[in-house]
Design a protein around this motif. Structure first.
Motif, PDB file in Angstrom:
ATOM      1  N   THR A 255       3.117 -13.887  -3.568  1.00  0.00           N
ATOM      2  CA  THR A 255       3.400 -12.908  -2.515  1.00  0.00           C
ATOM      3  C   THR A 255       4.414 -11.886  -3.026  1.00  0.00           C
ATOM      4  O   THR A 255       5.269 -12.189  -3.867  1.00  0.00           O
ATOM      5  N   LEU A 256       4.303 -10.676  -2.503  1.00  0.00           N
ATOM      6  CA  LEU A 256       5.208  -9.609  -2.951  1.00  0.00           C
ATOM      7  C   LEU A 256       6.660  -9.931  -2.621  1.00  0.00           C
ATOM      8  O   LEU A 256       7.577  -9.468  -3.299  1.00  0.00           O
ATOM      9  N   ASP A 273       7.547  -3.103  -3.069  1.00  0.00           N
ATOM     10  CA  ASP A 273       7.084  -2.336  -1.920  1.00  0.00           C
ATOM     11  C   ASP A 273       5.564  -2.399  -1.876  1.00  0.00           C
ATOM     12  O   ASP A 273       4.884  -2.127  -2.884  1.00  0.00           O
ATOM     13  N   ALA A 274       5.003  -2.752  -0.704  1.00  0.00           N
ATOM     14  CA  ALA A 274       3.553  -2.950  -0.588  1.00  0.00           C
ATOM     15  C   ALA A 274       2.782  -1.676  -0.886  1.00  0.00           C
ATOM     16  O   ALA A 274       1.755  -1.702  -1.588  1.00  0.00           O
ATOM     17  N   GLU A 275       3.260  -0.527  -0.393  1.00  0.00           N
ATOM     18  CA  GLU A 275       2.533   0.723  -0.612  1.00  0.00           C
ATOM     19  C   GLU A 275       2.569   1.124  -2.081  1.00  0.00           C
ATOM     20  O   GLU A 275       1.539   1.543  -2.652  1.00  0.00           O
ATOM     21  N   HIS A 277       3.040  -0.896  -4.610  1.00  0.00           N
ATOM     22  CA  HIS A 277       2.288  -1.896  -5.364  1.00  0.00           C
ATOM     23  C   HIS A 277       0.792  -1.644  -5.252  1.00  0.00           C
ATOM     24  O   HIS A 277       0.027  -1.843  -6.206  1.00  0.00           O
ATOM     25  N   ALA A 278       0.342  -1.176  -4.082  1.00  0.00           N
ATOM     26  CA  ALA A 278      -1.084  -0.945  -3.854  1.00  0.00           C
ATOM     27  C   ALA A 278      -1.634   0.122  -4.782  1.00  0.00           C
ATOM     28  O   ALA A 278      -2.795   0.072  -5.210  1.00  0.00           O
ATOM     29  N   HIS A 284      -2.997  -5.834  -7.162  1.00  0.00           N
ATOM     30  CA  HIS A 284      -2.759  -5.765  -5.714  1.00  0.00           C
ATOM     31  C   HIS A 284      -3.914  -6.405  -4.941  1.00  0.00           C
ATOM     32  O   HIS A 284      -5.089  -6.134  -5.214  1.00  0.00           O
ATOM     33  N   VAL A 286      -4.680  -8.953  -0.990  1.00  0.00           N
ATOM     34  CA  VAL A 286      -4.124  -9.521   0.244  1.00  0.00           C
ATOM     35  C   VAL A 286      -4.734 -10.894   0.456  1.00  0.00           C
ATOM     36  O   VAL A 286      -5.851 -11.176   0.009  1.00  0.00           O
ATOM     37  N   ALA A 298       0.318  -8.969   1.798  1.00  0.00           N
ATOM     38  CA  ALA A 298       0.161  -8.407   0.456  1.00  0.00           C
ATOM     39  C   ALA A 298       0.594  -9.411  -0.606  1.00  0.00           C
ATOM     40  O   ALA A 298       1.647 -10.056  -0.493  1.00  0.00           O
ATOM     41  N   CYS A 300       0.135 -10.374  -5.205  1.00  0.00           N
ATOM     42  CA  CYS A 300      -0.160  -9.849  -6.525  1.00  0.00           C
ATOM     43  C   CYS A 300      -0.829 -10.939  -7.350  1.00  0.00           C
ATOM     44  O   CYS A 300      -0.329 -12.071  -7.432  1.00  0.00           O
TER      45      CYS A 300
END
Length: 492
Positions: A255-256, A273-275, A277-278, A284, A286, A298, A300
């Motif tokens: 998990t992030l 940061d999820a955004e 990282h995306a 990336h 989920v 989110a 990894c």
């Protein structure tokens, strides 16, 4: 020779035709005489059945159809008809104000003979089987009778007729009644899932393995699994449409919230940061939380591209031994197994929650509360006082089905009990039970504590059947199982 060969049909209340002699009912000598006369004109002989309380459904049936089966009796020395077998029918006929048919036979008032015959007549009767009843109700429906009409004709509650027909229309449910002797309520669970072979197989497995008392719990878990799978499929579709991979419990990921891009010696180590990282990491993805609120978290799949946010520091001077490929594989498999167990028990807890609250509500609907409820409330208010401090008036209203009214919060409950002073004990107990239910969560089974154990064991003493996951929270070692239920999704 059959009994009907010597039956004489004599209706004492019939009006004779003109110029015809009035028929007289005379004692039978070597035959049987059938007479019909007002119930008040019949004498009831002493009976081995001491409790003659009329069942409301039976009385309604007599009022609707009259006495369908003749009673059996004899004439005494004064010529009066005395009923030996059928006192309940006579009493119901008196209440209904109708006539009663009597087979008058060549009996006498011998006490020993009377007792023996009444014992045999009452103990050797075979009631309809549930399978017979299902078939009969279904046939009535096929003949065009509505649920209401069947209820009226049979003197049965409409809800019971409706449930019986639901079972009768389901092959799996009917089989559960006829082959496994399940109750109507249990059979309804089979009818509910009749279009789901896997669910039927799981329910039948409970029965075959001797755990029929777990049917309600199993059915509730299946319901929640159904809804959960539908939610998860919808959420997964939404993310896949965005081009984001959805991982399962069989995938490797982190998990992030456990990763950072800061060096190990950095003072500020923010999580990824999820955004960012995306768009910046090929790993990336989920995973979908399979219990509680279904949501995407989110993760990894390439955690080595980042740093661990909470590195494990070792004070040992000896270097850590490197694991072999086989040991690494075993470690990963153990982690996956633990994750599957976590998901399965969380799902089981959610299902148990629903059934436990149903039991608590039924407990509070009893006219008489358990004798030791005051002791439990007193101990809860002291030993578990912290749990009792929160305002749980909303839970109390739900458990007692109290309308919100014009008050707010606890004031609504206080106003209600002032208007219903006889319910004060029920409200007092509801306050305690609601407090425990507010505190109850999945942590109770993950980290069993005295609070959960005290509450669950008390409910068990009052009649609640603890599920396996509740037994863990109650400090009871559940029976071992062969395998842990597989889960398609992952959770932390």
């Amino acid at each position: 020779m059959t009994i009907t060969d010597n039956v004489h049909f004599t209706h004492l209340t019939d009006t004779p035709e003109a110029d015809q002699p009035t028929p007289e009912a005379t004692p039978a000598t070597d035959g049987v005489e059938l007479v019909t006369l007002p119930a008040l004109n019949v004498s009831i002989e002493n009976n081995v059945r001491t409790a003659a309380d009329l069942d409301p459904a039976f009385l309604a049936s007599v009022k609707q159809h009259g006495v369908l089966l003749p009673t059996i009796g004899y004439r005494d020395q004064d010529g009066r008809v005395v009923v030996r077998d059928g006192q309940m029918r006579v009493l119901a006929a008196i209440e209904a104000g109708c006539d009663v048919p009597v087979f008058v036979t060549a009996r006498d008032d011998n006490t020993a003979k009377r007792i023996a015959e009444q014992l045999v007549a009452n103990e050797r009767r075979t009631a309809l089987t549930d399978g017979d009843r299902l078939a009969a109700y279904r046939q009535l429906e096929i003949e065009g009778l509505s649920v209401t009409a069947i209820a009226k004709e049979t003197g049965t509650k409409r809800d019971t007729v409706k449930a019986t027909l639901a079972v009768a229309k389901s092959e799996a449910a009917t089989k559960a009644v006829t082959d496994s002797a399940l109750t109507l309520d249990d059979a309804l669970l089979f009818a509910e899932f009749q279009d789901d072979p896997e669910a039927i197989a799981e329910l039948q497995g409970c029965v075959d393995e001797g755990y029929a008392d777990e049917l309600k719990f199993t059915a509730e878990r299946i319901r929640q699994d159904r809804q959960g799978k539908a939610d998860m499929a919808r959420i997964a579709g939404e993310w896949e449409a965005k081009g984001v991979r959805v991982v399962t419990s069989e995938d490797d990921y982190t998990t992030l919230s456990s990763l950072t891009d800061a060096n190990d010696d950095a003072e500020d180590r923010p999580v990824l940061d999820a955004e960012a990282h995306a768009t910046g990491c090929a790993g990336h993805a989920v995973f979908l939380q399979a219990w509680g609120e279904h949501t995407a978290v989110a993760v990894c799949t390439t955690p080595v591209a980042h740093h661990v946010k909470y590195p494990r520091y070792s004070f040992s001077t000896a270097p850590a031994a490197e694991l072999t490929e086989e040991e690494v594989a075993e470690q990963k498999e153990a982690e996956k197994a633990a994750r599957r167990e976590l998901i399965a028990n969380n799902k089981a807890w959610d299902a148990a929650d629903t059934l436990r609250i149903e039991f608590v509500k039924s407990l509070l609907q009893r006219k008489t509360l358990p004798k030791d409820w005051t002791m439990f409330a007193a101990v809860a208010g002291t030993r578990h006082g912290w749990t009792m401090r929160a305002d749980n008036s909303g839970g109390v209203r739900d458990l007692l089905s109290i309308e919100s009214g014009s008050g707010y919060g606890a004031d609504t409950v206080a106003t209600w009990v002032e208007q219903h002073p006889a319910k004060a004990p029920h409200v007092a107990l509801a306050v305690v039970l609601s407090a425990f239910e507010n505190a109850a969560n999945r942590e109770w089974w993950r980290r069993p504590a005295t609070e959960g154990a005290a509450y669950l064991n008390q409910l068990a003493a009052w009649g609640h059947r603890l599920t396996d996951v509740e037994k863990i929270a109650a400090g009871i070692q559940p029976e071992p199982v062969d395998s842990v239920e597989d889960a398609d999704t992952a959770a932390e």
